[in-house]
Design an enzyme around this catalytic site. Structure first.
Site, PDB file in Angstrom:
ATOM      1  N   ASN A 162       0.829  -1.203   0.000  1.00  0.00           N
ATOM      2  CA  ASN A 162       0.000   0.000   0.000  1.00  0.00           C
ATOM      3  C   ASN A 162       0.867   1.258   0.000  1.00  0.00           C
ATOM      4  OD1 ASN A 162      -0.212  -1.386   2.823  1.00  0.00           O
ATOM      5  ND2 ASN A 162      -0.767   0.708   3.362  1.00  0.00           N
ATOM      6  N   ASP A 163       0.840   2.086   1.027  1.00  0.00           N
ATOM      7  CA  ASP A 163       1.377   3.450   0.947  1.00  0.00           C
ATOM      8  C   ASP A 163       2.845   3.532   0.516  1.00  0.00           C
ATOM      9  OD1 ASP A 163      -0.979   3.498   2.344  1.00  0.00           O
ATOM     10  OD2 ASP A 163      -0.263   4.773   3.957  1.00  0.00           O
TER      11      ASP A 163
ATOM     12  N   TRP B  91      -3.973  -7.028   3.450  1.00  0.00           N
ATOM     13  CA  TRP B  91      -3.326  -6.160   4.427  1.00  0.00           C
ATOM     14  C   TRP B  91      -3.014  -6.936   5.704  1.00  0.00           C
ATOM     15  CZ3 TRP B  91      -3.779  -4.437   9.369  1.00  0.00           C
ATOM     16  CH2 TRP B  91      -3.046  -3.288   9.715  1.00  0.00           C
TER      17      TRP B  91
ATOM     18  N   ASP C 227       1.480   9.128  10.420  1.00  0.00           N
ATOM     19  CA  ASP C 227       2.031   9.552   9.132  1.00  0.00           C
ATOM     20  C   ASP C 227       2.760  10.891   9.187  1.00  0.00           C
ATOM     21  OD1 ASP C 227       0.640   7.270   8.396  1.00  0.00           O
ATOM     22  OD2 ASP C 227      -1.058   8.378   7.587  1.00  0.00           O
TER      23      ASP C 227
ATOM     24  N   GLU D 197      -5.120  11.298   6.975  1.00  0.00           N
ATOM     25  CA  GLU D 197      -3.977  10.406   6.855  1.00  0.00           C
ATOM     26  C   GLU D 197      -2.959  11.009   5.883  1.00  0.00           C
ATOM     27  OE1 GLU D 197      -5.200   5.921   7.334  1.00  0.00           O
ATOM     28  OE2 GLU D 197      -6.161   6.710   5.538  1.00  0.00           O
TER      29      GLU D 197
END
Length: 659
Positions: free
Chosen positions: A129-130, A154, A254, A308
């Site tokens: 993901n990120d 995930w 984050d 986020e």
């Protein structure tokens, strides 16, 4: 908070979590009343049985995860939601199908193999993901990312790591950081890199503790002489930040790249929320170990929910080059971007930053960050994005996680999930001064192979096959011009409905719904009968003021016969200035389509999963579904080569270094 006297030393053994005693910290496990040995035994038996079911269905899981999920109600809730972050779920698929008993499409290996991209970055297998901490160091672009090494869903999040000389061809490196300490036991989550004045690097990242408290941690390279930055060390005093009073333990994550204040301190911002107000907290530091929380927020917007992956950076008002994160001055605007946990969209706004008190205000409060009318990087599948300043070429580069739109079961079957969009340069639109423009990095053009040029006039209601070879890997650049006679007729005809104020791509019904001046564009990843196709198009609408407004859309509603795929219609309006032709660029790479209108003022990324329009059966069409307008299209189509994305070996690194 760590003492400023603590040395930066690696941690050799797991420590106890002092936050476990925090009465405000949330926990996965619900307390069960003890009602005798029989009740306890029965509960443990149930947990073991449920854990077995979970392991059978989803693959490798930690024992603690099975206990975590067994304590919940029968309503399925994802592991990520328990931990306090978002990830893919099948809820939207079920909502769209309207039937929880809908039988999933029978995917086969041939179709699933075709879906894997050829020139977009993705791991060899499993979940991603990120984007995390991208940077350029000693001749290499480094890309870190959220990665599950154990499954295509995930969970078990660590930092994957890859390097490239050109942002296109990549070498996978060993995992950079794993969840091996109490303060990141539930995951090494998103973070950002900062270059210090002496050229050294610090990495701040969010860790999720055993108790699922989100804390900020410091890491740094073990050897700055290593251009590959293979080994990372976690600071012995971690965590360096814990949720402040008033912030819930799962709403603090984050950290951004740090920037210099006028007083010489470093400053960061971290996303959070208070009730339903999205906020960005501000901290100052001199050593990245101890921090001073500022009384003011960088920014807040009511009713936007959790922020986020907040990003904050300067853009030039006059030049088209990127700026280092610490640059400020009269010819600079600042961007605040936040990924909205509630909607899964990345919103941004252009505004003014005040160094003296660490605050920022938008130029236009009606399109503030996260508002329904606010600007987005991308109006399709695009989330958790992060920029970095590329000092190698003086540009700011944008990365983004492009999730899947199919079912989780399909991801498990194919063995991977998610990819990264093509890196984009991002600058302020100096023509409008009100929005950003994004464009694929120039290096992507090195993959262009043979090309064909076309100049075609397309009448109303026409569709024309474009004579190219297999259309699964393409780069298309096009200009469109509506005949003046058609424009004059529409503008002068009072009977033509003024629809610009009400029109939206999402609610329009898609490319088959005809208007006076649109839709027109390309159908990509189409089979020869157009039973499967993905139109990328313009729609021009007349407003009540008799002015024209242009929309850029992508219609995935007919992209596949598969029923376990989310197939939205994406899009937004796009500014078209006087004298400009309508322009678009489309990158097609198997299951991803990226569209850029008017030089990147409006962008749309979509994931598509055709079952027939694959391999040699994938075709390209030009269409004009307008009722009254004749359109001239001038465009060039390149076949695209595949990027080389290698597994790690010293031989591969040496070969690329010497190339």
């Amino acid at each position: 908070m760590a003492s400023s006297d603590d040395a930066l030393l690696p941690i050799s053994a797991r420590e106890e979590d002092p936050l476990l005693s925090d009465p405000n910290a949330e926990t996965h496990r619900r307390k069960r009343p003890v009602k005798g040995l029989l009740a306890v035994s029965f509960g443990l038996l149930f947990i073991a049985f449920y854990a077995a079911l979970i392991a059978t269905h989803n693959g490798s899981r930690r024992p603690n995860d099975a206990k975590l999920e067994s304590s919940e109600t029968s309503t399925s809730t994802s592991r990520a939601r328990h931990a306090g972050v978002s990830e893919k779920s099948n809820g939207q698929l079920l909502k769209l199908s309207g039937d929880r008993n809908t039988v999933a499409f029978a995917w086969n290996n041939s179709v699933l193999t075709w879906q894997r991209t050829a020139f977009h970055f993705q791991p060899e297998q499993n979940w991603m993901n990120d984007p995390n901490g991208p940077l350029f160091y000693k001749g290499w672009y480094h890309f870190f990312y959220q990665y599950n090494p154990n499954a295509a869903v995930w969970g078990d999040i660590v930092w994957g790591h890859a390097v490239s000389k050109d942002l296109i061809h990549w070498v996978h490196l060993p995992i950079a950081m794993v969840a091996d300490q109490w303060y990141d036991a539930n995951g090494v989550w998103t973070g950002s890199a900062t270059f210090l004045d002496d050229g050294s690097i610090v990495m701040l990242y969010t860790g999720s503790t055993y108790k699922s408290v989100q804390v900020q941690n410091l890491a740094y390279p073990d050897d700055l002489n290593d251009p590959l930055l293979l080994k990372w060390v976690k600071y012995s005093g971690n965590p360096v930040l814990v949720p402040p009073p008033g912030i819930l333990p799962k709403d603090f994550r984050d950290p951004t790249t740090a920037w210099k204040t006028s007083s010489g301190k470093w400053r960061i911002t971290i996303g959070s929320k208070i009730n339903k107000t999205g906020i960005s907290l501000v901290y100052d530091t001199t050593d990245f170990k101890t921090y001073e929380k500022q009384d003011t927020l960088l920014h807040k917007v009511p009713n936007t929910g959790m922020w986020e992956c907040v990003d904050f950076y300067p853009v030039s008002k006059t030049a088209v080059n990127g700026l280092d994160t610490s640059v400020n001055g009269p010819n600079v605007k600042h961007i605040v971007k936040a990924s909205m946990d509630d909607t899964r969209f990345d919103h941004y706004a252009v505004g003014t930053y005040f160094d003296s008190n660490g605050t920022w205000i938008p130029d236009d409060p009606t399109i503030d960050v996260g508002m329904s009318a606010s600007l987005r990087y991308d109006y399709g599948k695009f989330y958790a994005s992060k920029t970095f300043y590329d000092q190698n070429k003086g540009r700011r580069i944008l990365w983004s996680w492009i999730g899947e739109s199919d079912s989780e079961a399909a991801d498990v079957q194919k063995g991977w999930s998610s990819l990264q969009g093509i890196p984009r340069t991002v600058v302020l639109d100096t023509k409008t001064g009100k929005n950003l423009v994004q464009w694929p990095v120039e290096e992507i053009e090195s993959l262009r192979l043979s090309s064909k040029q076309f100049d075609i006039e397309v009448g109303p209601g026409s569709i024309v096959p474009v004579d190219v070879d297999s259309a699964a890997q393409l780069d298309i650049e096009a200009e469109f011009e509506i005949k003046k006679e058609s424009l004059n007729k529409i503008l002068g005809d009072a009977s033509v409905v003024a629809e610009a104020e009400e029109f939206s791509c999402q609610k329009s019904g898609g490319s088959t719904v005809r208007g006076a001046l649109g839709p027109f564009g390309f159908s990509v990843l189409a089979d020869k009968s157009l039973s499967e196709h993905t139109p990328v198009y313009f729609y021009v609408a007349k407003g009540k003021d008799s002015k024209l407004k242009t929309f850029f859309c992508t219609d995935t509603s007919r992209s596949t016969f598969a029923n376990d795929v989310v197939k939205p219609i994406y899009g937004s309006s796009v500014p078209v200035l006087k004298g400009e032709k309508l322009t678009m660029r489309i990158l097609v790479d198997h299951s991803i389509v990226e569209g850029f209108a008017q030089g990147g003022r409006t962008c749309i990324t979509s994931r598509v999963y055709p079952t027939k329009a694959i391999y040699g059966a994938a075709k390209l069409f030009l269409f004009n579904n307008a009722i009254d307008a004749t359109v001239t299209a001038s465009f060039k189509v390149w076949q695209m080569n595949s990027a080389f994305i290698h597994p790690y070996s010293e031989e591969v690194v040496r070969a690329i270094s010497s190339a």
